[in-house]
Design an enzyme around this catalytic site. Structure first.
Site, PDB file in Angstrom:
ATOM      1  N   CYS A  32       9.283 -14.956   1.952  1.00  0.00           N
ATOM      2  CA  CYS A  32       8.235 -14.682   0.949  1.00  0.00           C
ATOM      3  C   CYS A  32       6.847 -14.725   1.595  1.00  0.00           C
ATOM      4  O   CYS A  32       6.383 -15.794   2.002  1.00  0.00           O
ATOM      5  CB  CYS A  32       8.372 -15.727  -0.167  1.00  0.00           C
ATOM      6  SG  CYS A  32       6.971 -15.851  -1.278  1.00  0.00           S
ATOM      7  N   CYS A  88       4.350 -17.045   0.005  1.00  0.00           N
ATOM      8  CA  CYS A  88       4.728 -18.431   0.304  1.00  0.00           C
ATOM      9  C   CYS A  88       4.186 -18.858   1.669  1.00  0.00           C
ATOM     10  O   CYS A  88       3.663 -19.960   1.815  1.00  0.00           O
ATOM     11  CB  CYS A  88       6.248 -18.591   0.302  1.00  0.00           C
ATOM     12  SG  CYS A  88       7.055 -18.251  -1.271  1.00  0.00           S
TER      13      CYS A  88
END
Length: 126
Positions: free
Chosen positions: A30, A33
């Site tokens: 991600c 992230c």
């Protein structure tokens, strides 16, 4: 304090045994992230009185499902064993700093009273 990794087994104990716990639900693939990770890590070093936990949603799929995670990153904050914040999306440094300060500044007596009222109003309250 550095961030800690938590699992389905350690999640309840971490929430119950600490006054303030932030939980970052993330995954290695991600991009948002990975951009949020340095912000989260820096905050963990600034706020020694707060636990900053991370949950790898790939490794802890059942915990992510139980927490209702549908988008990552998702950030949750618990104070005195009460979920007081939950939101998907990465925050920048100033936004996250404001959030940490807001959680620290909560009137927990009022929060606990509100939770008790909500539980009493539920038809299947214990």
């Amino acid at each position: 304090m550095a961030t800690i990794d938590i699992t389905e087994a350690s999640f309840p104990e971490t929430i119950e045994n600490n006054d303030i716990v932030f939980v970052d639900f993330w995954a290695g693939w991600c991009a948002p992230c990975t951009r949020f990770a340095p912000v989260y890590d820096a905050a963990s070093k600034e706020h020694e009185d707060v636990v900053f936990a991370k949950v790898d949603t790939e490794a802890e799929q059942s915990l992510a499902a139980a927490a209702g995670i549908t988008s990552i990153p998702t950030l949750m904050a618990f104070r005195e064993n009460v979920l007081v914040f939950s939101q998907p999306g990465a925050l920048n440094s100033s936004q996250f700093s404001e959030l940490v300060d807001a959680v620290k500044g909560l009137d927990m007596k009022a929060v606990h009273e509100q939770v008790a009222q909500q539980q009493a109003a539920e038809p299947n309250a214990n």
